[in-house]
Design a protein around this motif. Structure first.
Motif, short mmCIF file in Angstrom:
data_model
loop_
_atom_site.label_atom_id
_atom_site.label_comp_id
_atom_site.label_asym_id
_atom_site.label_seq_id
_atom_site.Cartn_x
_atom_site.Cartn_y
_atom_site.Cartn_z
N LYS A 153 17.96 -37.01 5.59
CA LYS A 153 18.64 -35.77 5.20
C LYS A 153 19.82 -36.07 4.28
O LYS A 153 20.06 -35.34 3.31
CB LYS A 153 19.11 -35.01 6.44
N ARG A 154 20.56 -37.11 4.57
CA ARG A 154 21.72 -37.45 3.74
C ARG A 154 21.26 -37.83 2.33
O ARG A 154 21.90 -37.48 1.34
CB ARG A 154 22.50 -38.59 4.39
N HIS A 155 20.14 -38.56 2.25
CA HIS A 155 19.63 -38.97 0.94
C HIS A 155 19.25 -37.76 0.09
O HIS A 155 19.49 -37.74 -1.12
CB HIS A 155 18.42 -39.89 1.12
N TYR A 156 18.66 -36.74 0.74
CA TYR A 156 18.21 -35.57 0.00
C TYR A 156 19.21 -34.42 0.02
O TYR A 156 18.92 -33.33 -0.47
CB TYR A 156 16.84 -35.11 0.51
N GLY A 157 20.37 -34.67 0.61
CA GLY A 157 21.47 -33.71 0.54
C GLY A 157 21.23 -32.42 1.30
O GLY A 157 21.62 -31.34 0.83
N VAL A 158 20.60 -32.50 2.47
CA VAL A 158 20.39 -31.30 3.29
C VAL A 158 21.06 -31.50 4.64
O VAL A 158 21.13 -32.61 5.16
CB VAL A 158 18.89 -30.98 3.48
N LYS A 159 21.53 -30.39 5.21
CA LYS A 159 22.20 -30.45 6.52
C LYS A 159 21.18 -30.51 7.65
O LYS A 159 21.34 -31.29 8.60
CB LYS A 159 23.12 -29.24 6.69
N ASP A 160 20.16 -29.65 7.57
CA ASP A 160 19.11 -29.60 8.58
C ASP A 160 17.76 -29.69 7.89
O ASP A 160 17.62 -29.34 6.72
CB ASP A 160 19.18 -28.30 9.39
N SER A 161 16.76 -30.14 8.64
CA SER A 161 15.42 -30.23 8.05
C SER A 161 14.80 -28.84 7.86
O SER A 161 13.90 -28.66 7.04
CB SER A 161 14.51 -31.08 8.94
N GLY A 162 15.27 -27.87 8.63
CA GLY A 162 14.76 -26.50 8.53
C GLY A 162 15.65 -25.56 9.31
O GLY A 162 16.74 -25.93 9.76
N ASN A 163 15.20 -24.32 9.49
CA ASN A 163 15.99 -23.33 10.23
C ASN A 163 15.15 -22.55 11.23
O ASN A 163 15.52 -21.45 11.65
CB ASN A 163 16.67 -22.36 9.25
N ILE A 164 14.02 -23.12 11.62
CA ILE A 164 13.12 -22.43 12.54
C ILE A 164 13.71 -22.31 13.94
O ILE A 164 13.35 -21.42 14.71
CB ILE A 164 11.75 -23.15 12.57
N LEU A 165 14.65 -23.20 14.29
CA LEU A 165 15.29 -23.19 15.62
C LEU A 165 16.78 -22.95 15.44
O LEU A 165 17.54 -23.90 15.19
CB LEU A 165 15.04 -24.51 16.35
N PRO A 166 17.25 -21.71 15.52
CA PRO A 166 18.67 -21.41 15.31
C PRO A 166 19.58 -22.27 16.18
O PRO A 166 19.39 -22.37 17.39
CB PRO A 166 18.77 -19.93 15.69
N GLY A 167 20.55 -22.88 15.54
CA GLY A 167 21.48 -23.73 16.28
C GLY A 167 21.02 -25.17 16.39
O GLY A 167 21.81 -26.07 16.71
N HIS A 168 19.74 -25.41 16.13
CA HIS A 168 19.17 -26.76 16.23
C HIS A 168 18.64 -27.26 14.90
O HIS A 168 18.47 -28.46 14.72
CB HIS A 168 18.04 -26.81 17.26
N GLY A 169 18.35 -26.35 13.98
CA GLY A 169 17.77 -26.74 12.71
C GLY A 169 16.27 -26.58 12.70
O GLY A 169 15.72 -25.56 13.11
N GLY A 170 15.57 -27.62 12.25
CA GLY A 170 14.13 -27.57 12.13
C GLY A 170 13.41 -28.33 13.23
O GLY A 170 14.04 -28.89 14.13
N ILE A 171 12.10 -28.36 13.12
CA ILE A 171 11.28 -29.09 14.09
C ILE A 171 11.62 -30.58 14.06
O ILE A 171 11.74 -31.22 15.09
CB ILE A 171 9.78 -28.88 13.80
N LEU A 172 11.79 -31.12 12.87
CA LEU A 172 12.10 -32.54 12.75
C LEU A 172 13.47 -32.85 13.34
O LEU A 172 13.66 -33.92 13.94
CB LEU A 172 12.06 -32.95 11.28
N ASP A 173 14.42 -31.92 13.21
CA ASP A 173 15.74 -32.11 13.82
C ASP A 173 15.63 -32.20 15.34
O ASP A 173 16.36 -32.96 15.98
CB ASP A 173 16.67 -30.95 13.45
#
Length: 263
Positions: free
Chosen positions: A225-245
């Motif tokens: 995530k740091r390499h690609y400049g994103v905070k979370d992998s997704g937003n499907i899980l509010p408060g947790h980010g994505g499935i990968l997170d």
């Protein structure tokens, strides 16, 4: 924190229910999670899902994650998974020619690595449940991951001073990492008394391995995530980010445990 807890309850209850059921429903869930995780990785790299590159990426993930016994029924013209993987790899290489290098080795390497990462991760996700004594083993690993995450978070907040790896994850501390390991060991011993799986010394060793590699899996995704400049992998899980997170630790730990025949 409140949103994280609510999401954890809403998402956690169906997950635990499907773990208990096992079989086809849990296998299908694992395959769906792998495809969502693959889509999150493609989005990080700005690869469109319905582009030729994106579709081959999904195909690769699908081939890797699916059970072997399903494979010959879905792809009767292939003898084994390796045939499908080889075809997908050749298609990726052909794309570099057809697009006159607009799609380069950089992109196809990313797609290939992404498919291997989440494909094998979620393959061992349902395979763990399917093996003998799979239900308690899966919960043993899952609860250890949760104990590690919780211990690292709360101990890190209370006592954390020395940064664990600031270039990758600035908030993680050495004290938190140790707290996560200790929490996993305590949880494992309690679990052993409720449902004996191994000897106490072996349980402690396995708990340490799960805690260490679970945190390493989290750092791997943080580095991505740091390499690609994103905070979370997704937003499907509010408060947790994505499935990968949410599953980064688990899909890193399970292949390790199977690779070295630890469970």
């Amino acid at each position: 924190m409140k949103q994280r807890i609510i999401t954890a309850i809403i998402a956690g209850i169906p997950l635990i229910f499907l773990v208990i059921i096992g079989g086809i429903p849990f296998t299908v869930l694992s395959m769906l999670l792998s495809l969502v995780a693959a889509s999150e990785l493609l989005k990080m790299k700005n690869i469109r899902h319905f582009s030729p590159l994106g579709m081959i990426g999904f195909l690769l993930t699908f081939i890797i994650v699916m059970p072997e016994q399903w494979y010959t029924q879905i792809f009767p013209f292939f003898e084994s998974k390796s045939d499908g993987l080889l075809l997908a790899l050749l298609l990726l290489l052909v794309l570099t020619v057809l697009t006159k290098n607009r799609i380069s080795f950089n992109e196809i390497s990313f797609v290939l690595m992404s498919a291997l990462y989440v494909g094998f991760g979620f393959y061992f996700f349902y395979l763990t449940r399917a093996i003998e004594n799979g239900l308690p083993l899966f919960f043993f690993v899952l609860f250890n991951i949760w104990a590690t995450d919780s211990g690292a978070y709360f101990i890190g907040r209370a006592f954390g001073k020395r940064k664990l790896w600031p270039e990758i994850s600035p908030k993680k501390t050495i004290e938190g990492a140790i707290g996560g390991i200790v929490s996993a060991v305590i949880l494992s011993i309690i679990f052993q008394f409720v449902y004996p799986l191994f000897s106490i010394p072996y349980v402690i060793v396995i708990a340490i391995i799960i805690a260490v590699f679970g945190q390493l899996g989290d750092l791997v995704e943080s580095a991505l995530k740091r390499h690609y400049g994103v905070k979370d992998s997704g937003n499907i899980l509010p408060g947790h980010g994505g499935i990968l997170d949410r599953f980064d630790s688990l899909i890193f730990v399970l292949p390790v445990l199977h690779l070295f025949n630890l469970i």
